[in-house]
Design a protein around this motif. Structure first.
Motif, PDB file in Angstrom:
ATOM      1  N   ARG A  21       0.783   9.567   4.154  1.00 16.85           N
ATOM      2  CA  ARG A  21      -0.841   9.764   3.716  1.00 16.85           C
ATOM      3  C   ARG A  21      -1.699   7.951   3.989  1.00 16.85           C
ATOM      4  O   ARG A  21      -2.718   8.559   4.049  1.00 16.85           O
ATOM      5  N   LEU A  22      -0.716   6.757   4.601  1.00 16.18           N
ATOM      6  CA  LEU A  22      -1.335   5.686   4.660  1.00 16.18           C
ATOM      7  C   LEU A  22      -2.066   5.734   5.775  1.00 16.18           C
ATOM      8  O   LEU A  22      -2.495   5.671   6.406  1.00 16.18           O
TER       9      LEU A  22
ATOM     10  N   ARG B 282     -13.397   7.526  12.886  1.00 17.17           N
ATOM     11  CA  ARG B 282     -14.321   7.254  11.669  1.00 17.17           C
ATOM     12  C   ARG B 282     -15.222   5.574  12.892  1.00 17.17           C
ATOM     13  O   ARG B 282     -16.588   5.834  13.559  1.00 17.17           O
TER      14      ARG B 282
ATOM     15  N   GLN C  40      -1.972  -1.279   7.797  1.00 15.48           N
ATOM     16  CA  GLN C  40      -3.607  -0.812   7.541  1.00 15.48           C
ATOM     17  C   GLN C  40      -4.819  -1.436   7.478  1.00 15.48           C
ATOM     18  O   GLN C  40      -5.435  -0.916   8.035  1.00 15.48           O
TER      19      GLN C  40
ATOM     20  N   GLU D 123       4.207   8.364   0.665  1.00 11.22           N
ATOM     21  CA  GLU D 123       2.723   7.681   0.594  1.00 11.22           C
ATOM     22  C   GLU D 123       2.758   7.089   1.307  1.00 11.22           C
ATOM     23  O   GLU D 123       1.187   6.684   2.064  1.00 11.22           O
TER      24      GLU D 123
ATOM     25  N   ASP E 228       1.100  -1.201   0.283  1.00 16.81           N
ATOM     26  CA  ASP E 228       0.150   0.103   0.075  1.00 16.81           C
ATOM     27  C   ASP E 228       0.653   1.622   0.750  1.00 16.81           C
ATOM     28  O   ASP E 228       0.337   2.234  -0.533  1.00 16.81           O
TER      29      ASP E 228
ATOM     30  N   ALA F 196      -2.380   8.536   7.499  1.00 18.94           N
ATOM     31  CA  ALA F 196      -2.923   9.885   7.682  1.00 18.94           C
ATOM     32  C   ALA F 196      -4.743   8.757   7.285  1.00 18.94           C
ATOM     33  O   ALA F 196      -5.730   9.268   8.231  1.00 18.94           O
ATOM     34  N   SER F 197      -4.925   8.733   6.693  1.00 15.80           N
ATOM     35  CA  SER F 197      -5.605   7.686   6.485  1.00 15.80           C
ATOM     36  C   SER F 197      -6.681   6.308   6.704  1.00 15.80           C
ATOM     37  O   SER F 197      -7.162   6.096   6.940  1.00 15.80           O
ATOM     38  N   THR F 198      -5.282   5.133   7.699  1.00 15.21           N
ATOM     39  CA  THR F 198      -6.077   5.048   8.471  1.00 15.21           C
ATOM     40  C   THR F 198      -6.104   5.946   9.917  1.00 15.21           C
ATOM     41  O   THR F 198      -7.116   4.570  10.226  1.00 15.21           O
ATOM     42  N   ARG F 199      -5.110   6.281  10.485  1.00 16.72           N
ATOM     43  CA  ARG F 199      -5.875   6.588  11.330  1.00 16.72           C
ATOM     44  C   ARG F 199      -7.582   7.592  11.272  1.00 16.72           C
ATOM     45  O   ARG F 199      -8.444   7.472  12.206  1.00 16.72           O
ATOM     46  N   ALA F 200      -7.723   8.278  10.411  1.00  8.84           N
ATOM     47  CA  ALA F 200      -9.380   8.657   9.924  1.00  8.84           C
ATOM     48  C   ALA F 200     -10.282   7.433  10.001  1.00  8.84           C
ATOM     49  O   ALA F 200     -10.961   7.778  10.419  1.00  8.84           O
ATOM     50  N   ASP F 201      -9.364   6.279   9.564  1.00  7.64           N
ATOM     51  CA  ASP F 201     -10.974   5.119   9.651  1.00  7.64           C
ATOM     52  C   ASP F 201     -11.243   4.534  10.579  1.00  7.64           C
ATOM     53  O   ASP F 201     -12.014   4.617  11.027  1.00  7.64           O
TER      54      ASP F 201
END
Length: 277
Positions: free
Chosen positions: A130-131, A141, A259, A127, A34, A133-138
């Motif tokens: 970004r991964l 949520r 992730q 990269e 990823d 950040a997206s994992t934290r955000a998910d």
């Protein structure tokens, strides 16, 4: 001027990045995929199953006993392990002159650290950022979806003798799986243990008497394998058994500290709070 310096730094980082990577941990292989470093992987372990393209790569054996002769033939310039593997193989790899990167994988924070470390080591820092950040955000949520719900007590069985309730091992506080249970709206019902995992007697299980049991199911999936939940009839007095809230978990991503903890958190949330959408 700043733009030119950034380009020079990027080119230097790219030039120094490894071109032949052996990943002996499924967690690390998933992260490498990823962050865009999958094409550099030339060898994996038997336990690497994601992405599906790993089936085309040479496999070097088990998680703690890779075939070092086969590994040497691949001429890797970086061998990647998780911290649990290190005591078994790291010294031998270094004696053979291989560059080794070992990352911890006990907690969710360790997962973020592993992603960043692999990004820096392979020339994919942006990269990796970004991964993370997206994992934290998910995960945030998912936690918000169950934030207002009652927190049932949960025991997460990570291993047992197939067909029986002998040699029970459970996830406890201090490990990423227990963190994911909490994040998904449950609470771990057993006492903490070193490393986030502990052995559990039937007496301990009865004392914990959880509302929900999540049970990893290992072994063959066939019509001859029997009902993996049959063993729980040995303890009908447990609340989870009485209420029919023993849930089998056989998704291959669940034990992996990558992730894909997002998928595990989503799965746990569905099993613990099926009423929440």
């Amino acid at each position: 001027m700043k733009h030119a310096i950034a380009i020079v730094l990027f080119l230097a980082l790219y030039a120094a990045a490894p071109r032949r990577i052996v990943s002996l941990s499924p967690n690390m292989t998933e992260i490498l995929y990823d962050i865009g470093a999958f094409n550099e992987i030339v060898g994996i372990s038997d336990y690497c199953t994601y992405p599906p393209a790993v089936s085309k790569l040479p496999s070097l054996g088990g998680w703690h006993n890779p075939n070092l002769e086969k590994l040497a033939v691949l001429h890797p310039d970086l061998v990647i392990l998780d911290e649990g593997q290190a005591p078994f193989v790291q010294d031998n790899l270094k004696k053979l002159g291989f560059q080794v990167l070992t990352t911890p994988d006990h907690t969710i924070q360790d997962v973020y650290g592993a992603i960043s470390a692999l990004g820096n080591a392979t020339g994919h820092p942006m990269e990796a950022a970004r991964l993370v950040a997206s994992t934290r955000a998910d995960l945030l949520r998912i936690s918000r979806k169950t934030a207002g719900a009652r927190k049932p007590s949960v025991v997460l069985i990570v291993d047992r003798t197939p067909g029986t309730l002998r040699d029970l091992y459970t996830a406890t506080e201090g490990g990423f799986l227990a963190e994911l249970v909490e994040l998904a709206g449950g609470r771990i019902a057993v006492a903490p243990a070193k490393g986030g995992y502990g052995k559990l007697s039937k007496e301990d299980l009865l004392a914990a008497n959880p509302d929900i049991i999540l049970d990893f199911i290992h072994g063959a999936k066939s019509r001859f394998a029997g009902d993996p939940m049959e063993a729980w009839k040995e303890m009908p007095e447990l609340k989870a058994v009485k209420a029919g809230r023993v849930r089998g978990v056989n998704e291959d991503f669940v034990p992996h500290a990558s992730q894909r903890i997002v998928q595990t958190a989503e799965l746990f949330a569905r099993l613990i709070h099926p009423e929440v959408r």
